[in-house]
Scaffold this active site. Structure first.
Site, PDB file in Angstrom:
ATOM      1  N   GLY A 148      -4.440  10.586   1.039  1.00 11.28           N
ATOM      2  CA  GLY A 148      -5.635  10.988   0.309  1.00 11.28           C
ATOM      3  C   GLY A 148      -6.394  12.055   1.074  1.00 11.28           C
ATOM      4  O   GLY A 148      -5.956  12.518   2.132  1.00 11.28           O
ATOM      5  N   CYS A 149      -7.537  12.434   0.565  1.00 13.35           N
ATOM      6  CA  CYS A 149      -8.294  13.507   1.207  1.00 13.35           C
ATOM      7  C   CYS A 149      -8.912  13.066   2.532  1.00 13.35           C
ATOM      8  O   CYS A 149      -9.277  13.901   3.365  1.00 13.35           O
ATOM      9  CB  CYS A 149      -9.384  14.033   0.266  1.00 13.35           C
ATOM     10  SG  CYS A 149     -10.608  12.801  -0.200  1.00 13.35           S
ATOM     11  N   THR A 150      -9.026  11.755   2.747  1.00 14.70           N
ATOM     12  CA  THR A 150      -9.586  11.269   4.015  1.00 14.70           C
ATOM     13  C   THR A 150      -8.509  10.758   4.962  1.00 14.70           C
ATOM     14  O   THR A 150      -8.815  10.289   6.049  1.00 14.70           O
ATOM     15  CB  THR A 150     -10.595  10.131   3.770  1.00 14.70           C
ATOM     16  OG1 THR A 150      -9.922   9.052   3.118  1.00 14.70           O
ATOM     17  CG2 THR A 150     -11.755  10.604   2.936  1.00 14.70           C
ATOM     18  N   GLY A 151      -7.219  10.825   4.530  1.00 17.83           N
ATOM     19  CA  GLY A 151      -6.157  10.354   5.391  1.00 17.83           C
ATOM     20  C   GLY A 151      -5.184   9.461   4.647  1.00 17.83           C
ATOM     21  O   GLY A 151      -5.151   9.444   3.404  1.00 17.83           O
TER      22      GLY A 151
END
Length: 386
Positions: free
Chosen positions: A359-362
């Protein structure tokens, strides 16, 4: 006769108080050494840094270590950088100086430096923990120890209840799990929350620019890169101007206050490094580090590290059958990338279909919506998620 001696003593005290009032300093001055050989910008820049610090911070008594190129400061003479290093150590060991700022020092394993930057978005000061040295060979363990040392440095520099953030790099989620367990065991730690909409103690790149936490935890190689960028992004890279350098070396049992600056550091930055070193020495940083580590140990630091750093038994593909494929719409974040596939297989063993993703956070794990809560509980219980 006794009256004359008393009057003389009173006179000396009065004159000292008057001098302190005149130059804006009160109480005992901290004595900070500055090695002036080894800079890429020459001795003149180092002396200029001392002059800036003297004008800004009269409560600091600055002792130069190197060639006698000025009469405005006490100078302990040294002919080259190696001799300057030896003289610095002698002065620290004898107590003639309280701390020192230098370009290079070989700290023992277990000790790393905690730097200070000024972030561009809001002008916030932020401790980078760490920037040089090695707190531990294992990255996750090093970041946990950096957290403890970084908090001590923040407290030594006037932040009573510093907020800590963990930079979103490899190992960050495991560090979060360990620190949360220490907190549950009684270790006092306050986490910062990312200023991005999803919040959390794991910090995004935006939080670096905004200076969201008081202490930003990372490994030393990442921290070294960050502090170079923060300190010289406006100068083209060859002259560091902002922040306060790579900071003091801290570690469990380390008892000196030695602040590091780069050979590329310029006079304005070095002047602030002298102030940084002075505050750390004045507030007895080694004692604060000792107190911080004792608190973490009381919360089970060693056993918690051992528990979470001990390699988990790998869940091999042949040992578990993947459940029938389903539509996965429930996203679970907070899993370390190195444990992502093993975490998926752990869910398969519980007959929950899962897929790994990014995802965009990891890293994330995707499961069917109806299995979301159960899957999270399993991952927390298995130690994959905080």
């Amino acid at each position: 006769m006794e009256k004359d001696v008393l009057q003389k003593v009173i006179g000396e005290v009065f004159n000292e108080i008057a001098d302190n009032i005149k130059d804006g300093s009160y109480g005992k001055k901290t004595k900070i050494g500055l090695t002036i050989l080894g800079s890429e910008h020459g001795v003149d820049v180092m002396v200029k840094a001392a002059e800036i610090a003297k004008a800004r911070y009269p409560q600091i008594d600055i002792i130069l270590i190197g060639p006698r190129v000025t009469e405005d400061f006490t100078v302990v003479e040294a002919s080259d950088a190696e001799e300057g290093h030896k003289k610095m150590v002698e002065l620290l060991n004898s107590g003639e100086i309280d701390g020192c700022v230098t370009q290079h020092f070989e700290f023992p394993i277990g000790t790393s430096t905690m730097g200070k930057v000024v972030t561009p978005a809001k002008g916030n000061e932020m401790i980078i923990a760490s920037t040089t040295g090695t707190s531990a060979i294992n990255r996750v363990e090093a970041m946990v120890l950096n957290s403890i040392g970084g908090l001590a440095v923040a407290k030594a520099n006037g932040i009573k209840s510093p907020k800590l953030g963990i930079l979103n790099i490899e190992g960050a989620r495991k560090v979060e799990i360990i620190l949360n367990e220490l907190k549950e065991n009684g270790y006092e730690i306050e986490f910062s929350s990312s200023q991005r909409a999803d919040g959390g103690a794991v910090m995004r790149g935006n939080d670096l620019l905004m200076g969201t936490p008081d202490v930003m935890v990372c490994d030393s190689l990442t921290g070294n890169l960050l502090i170079k960028v923060f300190s010289s992004f406006s100068t083209g890279g060859n002259y560091e101007t902002t922040g306060a350098g790579y900071g003091p070396g801290v570690g469990d049992g380390y008892d000196k206050v030695i602040n590091i600056v780069s050979r590329a550091s310029g006079a304005p930055l070095i002047a602030e490094a002298i102030k940084f070193c002075s505050e750390s020495a004045k507030n007895n940083l080694p004692a604060l580090v000792k107190k911080e580590f004792e608190a973490a140990k009381s919360a089970g630091l060693s056993s918690v590290l051992e528990k979470h750093l001990k390699p988990k038994a790998e869940v091999k593909e042949e040992e578990v059958k993947m459940p029938p494929k389903k539509v996965v719409t429930y996203s679970i974040a907070g899993i370390d990338i190195l444990e992502l596939e093993n975490a998926c297989r752990t869910l398969w063993k519980e007959d929950i279909y899962s897929e790994s993703g990014m995802g965009c956070t990891g890293p994330i794990i995707l499961v069917p919506e109806e299995d979301g809560k159960k899957a999270e509980d399993i991952l927390v219980k298995s130690g994959y998620k905080a």
